[in-house]
Design an enzyme around this catalytic site. Structure first.
Site, PDB file in Angstrom:
ATOM      1  N   VAL A  12      -1.858 -41.135  36.113  1.00 13.06           N
ATOM      2  CA  VAL A  12      -1.850 -41.101  34.651  1.00 13.06           C
ATOM      3  C   VAL A  12      -1.104 -42.307  34.075  1.00 13.06           C
ATOM      4  CG1 VAL A  12      -1.187 -39.776  32.606  1.00 13.06           C
ATOM      5  CG2 VAL A  12      -2.028 -38.597  34.639  1.00 13.06           C
ATOM      6  N   LYS A 100       3.001 -30.884  32.203  1.00 18.57           N
ATOM      7  CA  LYS A 100       2.900 -29.471  31.798  1.00 18.57           C
ATOM      8  C   LYS A 100       4.012 -28.617  32.396  1.00 18.57           C
ATOM      9  CE  LYS A 100      -1.099 -29.714  33.741  1.00 18.57           C
ATOM     10  NZ  LYS A 100      -0.949 -30.847  34.667  1.00 18.57           N
ATOM     11  N   GLU A 124       0.261 -33.441  23.984  1.00 20.14           N
ATOM     12  CA  GLU A 124      -1.163 -33.102  23.926  1.00 20.14           C
ATOM     13  C   GLU A 124      -1.812 -33.163  25.299  1.00 20.14           C
ATOM     14  OE1 GLU A 124      -3.947 -31.446  22.324  1.00 20.14           O
ATOM     15  OE2 GLU A 124      -3.105 -32.534  20.618  1.00 20.14           O
ATOM     16  N   VAL A 127      -2.010 -30.110  28.262  1.00 25.26           N
ATOM     17  CA  VAL A 127      -2.814 -28.884  28.231  1.00 25.26           C
ATOM     18  C   VAL A 127      -4.280 -29.138  28.519  1.00 25.26           C
ATOM     19  CG1 VAL A 127      -3.590 -26.943  26.820  1.00 25.26           C
ATOM     20  CG2 VAL A 127      -1.229 -27.734  26.660  1.00 25.26           C
ATOM     21  N   ILE A 131      -9.075 -33.181  25.927  1.00 25.42           N
ATOM     22  CA  ILE A 131      -9.438 -32.256  24.857  1.00 25.42           C
ATOM     23  C   ILE A 131      -8.274 -32.115  23.879  1.00 25.42           C
ATOM     24  CG2 ILE A 131     -10.189 -29.923  24.305  1.00 25.42           C
ATOM     25  CD1 ILE A 131     -11.114 -29.636  27.214  1.00 25.42           C
ATOM     26  N   GLY A 182     -11.797 -36.129  45.280  1.00 20.28           N
ATOM     27  CA  GLY A 182     -10.589 -36.480  44.554  1.00 20.28           C
ATOM     28  C   GLY A 182     -10.259 -35.564  43.391  1.00 20.28           C
ATOM     29  N   ASP A 196      -1.221 -24.034  37.699  1.00 19.40           N
ATOM     30  CA  ASP A 196      -1.466 -25.101  36.732  1.00 19.40           C
ATOM     31  C   ASP A 196      -1.941 -24.514  35.404  1.00 19.40           C
ATOM     32  OD1 ASP A 196      -2.176 -28.138  36.178  1.00 19.40           O
ATOM     33  OD2 ASP A 196      -3.946 -26.971  35.609  1.00 19.40           O
ATOM     34  N   LYS A 200      -0.136 -24.134  31.365  1.00 20.19           N
ATOM     35  CA  LYS A 200      -0.818 -24.487  30.121  1.00 20.19           C
ATOM     36  C   LYS A 200      -0.839 -23.306  29.155  1.00 20.19           C
ATOM     37  CE  LYS A 200      -3.638 -27.925  32.527  1.00 20.19           C
ATOM     38  NZ  LYS A 200      -4.973 -28.284  33.032  1.00 20.19           N
ATOM     39  N   GLY A 298      -8.163 -35.953  34.870  1.00 23.79           N
ATOM     40  CA  GLY A 298      -8.665 -37.251  35.310  1.00 23.79           C
ATOM     41  C   GLY A 298      -7.822 -38.370  34.735  1.00 23.79           C
TER      42      GLY A 298
END
Length: 411
Positions: A12, A100, A124, A127, A131, A182, A196, A200, A298
């Site tokens: 990320v 998260k 943002e 979560v 989106i 992946g 996970d 969220k 991703g």
């Protein structure tokens, strides 16, 4: 020019850096914000990257530099991320994050700290990946009393369940394919056990209902017990098995957050969300149901959400910050979080060596299901609606016959 720092240069972090410089001109044109990355905090060698001159291994370089007004924390985990985030906020530097785990455990504290120091703590990307969901809930849907939310919140598990449904794969083969492509981490436990998605749901529950919800307060089931047979029954029923995270307010005023595999009927949009895509539905008194759909994870989708928060933090610097929820201890959560057995609904059940008469005598008027190549001694059915407590009492009576059980999603 807004000087920022990025903590972490993994998937990320590197995506965020790449996106900012790739679209720097477009961002300036659309928002009036000119972003420039001054530091990248990273322990690993960055000499082979175009950004090696920005590397630092000392958080104090960032903390002591007044030019840096916004920090992107994309390290993951709690220990260092928590300490670094606190120190940044104490010095009035806004922090945006995709972490998260940290928000689910420490969100209330960090939001309060941000407000005390007139800066931002934005998450943002923690979560829904690409989106947008947090900002719409707090702004676009602000006129609504929101009484619930549900969604497919984990792309890895959705990919696995899609392969089981559409190609008849068993769980282990679908997981192996997800790893090969992946989509799954080297250790996929957080995904496949539902942890996970649970984090969220903690964040979204806290946001909607205003009191901190901890992961240990969320009823959580993963997908490791789902079989190709269950997926086949769901498909023949006209629906699908999906891992659904949800929270709703009960009549007694308590909330019920949970993550679990669910039988979703074909008429519900969730049944048609496939592969690594996510979908989130918000239920409000004025709008009814509003749905958000897109890639939930991703490198670049998540980087998109991180960068959007960076822009927002820069644009709103010095303004009041209304995002906050009440900090509560995990021990006090029983005061406002219901026992999962207080929830009700229908259930899918798969058993062996039971007659239809035995099944109906125990469960009442069930809906029997079928599938191709169904063994003669196997039965699958959907129960009438009942509380989970009553359902569990009935299941205890047929424990030796039980092959699987899955909640039916009803919203």
């Amino acid at each position: 020019m807004a000087k920022i720092a990025v903590l972490g240069f993994g998937v990320v972090g590197s995506g965020t850096v790449e996106l900012i410089y790739k679209n720097r001109g477009a961002i300036l044109k659309k928002t009036g914000v000119d972003l420039d990355i001054k530091y990248i905090l990273e322990i690993a060698d960055m000499s082979g990257t175009p950004y090696a001159d920005k590397q630092t291994k000392d958080i104090n370089d960032i903390l002591n530099d007044d030019e840096v007004i916004t920090v992107a924390e994309v390290m993951g985990g709690i220990t260092h991320a928590y300490e670094f985030t606190k120190e940044c906020l104490k010095r009035g530097k806004s922090v945006v994050t995709s972490n998260k785990e940290l928000v689910a455990h420490k969100g209330a504290e960090l939001l309060k700290l941000a407000n005390e120091n007139n800066c931002r703590y934005l998450f943002e990307a923690s979560v829904g990946g690409a989106i947008p969901i947090i900002r719409p809930i707090k702004s676009c849907l602000a006129a609504n009393e929101i009484n619930g939310l549900a969604g497919i919140l984990n792309g890895t598990t959705n990919f696995i369940l899609t392969k089981m449904l559409k190609e008849g794969m068993d769980f282990s083969d679908a997981l192996a394919l997800a790893s090969k492509l992946g989509y799954a981490e080297k250790d996929p436990t957080d995904d496949v056990e539902g942890y996970d998605a649970s984090r969220k749901i903690c964040i979204l529950s806290s946001l909607i209902f205003g009191r901190h919800v901890y992961p240990e307060s969320v009823y959580c089931e993963g997908i490791t017990k789902i079989t190709a047979e269950d997926a086949a029954y769901a498909e023949n029923w006209g629906g699908a098995v999906k891992l659904i995270g949800s929270v709703k307010e009960l009549e007694n005023g308590k909330i019920l957050p949970m993550v679990r595999p669910s039988f979703v009927c074909g008429g519900n949009p969730f049944s048609h969300i496939s592969d690594v895509f996510n979908g989130i539905a918000v239920y409000g008194d004025a709008v009814g149901e509003v749905m958000f759909y897109g890639r939930g994870a991703g490198k670049m989708p998540t980087a998109s959400a991180v960068t959007a928060d960076i822009i927002n933090a820069v644009q709103t610097r010095g303004e009041s910050f209304p995002l906050e929820w009440e900090e509560c201890s995990a021990a006090s959560s029983k005061d406002y979080i219901a026992d999962y057995q207080d929830g009700d609904g229908a259930f899918y059940v798969r058993v062996q060596s039971m007659t239809e008469k035995q099944i109906t005598e125990l469960f009442g008027a069930v809906e029997f299901l079928t599938r191709a190549s169904k063994p003669e001694d196997e039965s699958a059915f959907i129960t009438p609606s009942m509380t989970e407590r009553v359902f569990n009492e009935k299941i205890a009576q047929i424990k030796l016959n039980l092959l699987n059980k899955i909640k039916v999603f009803e919203e």
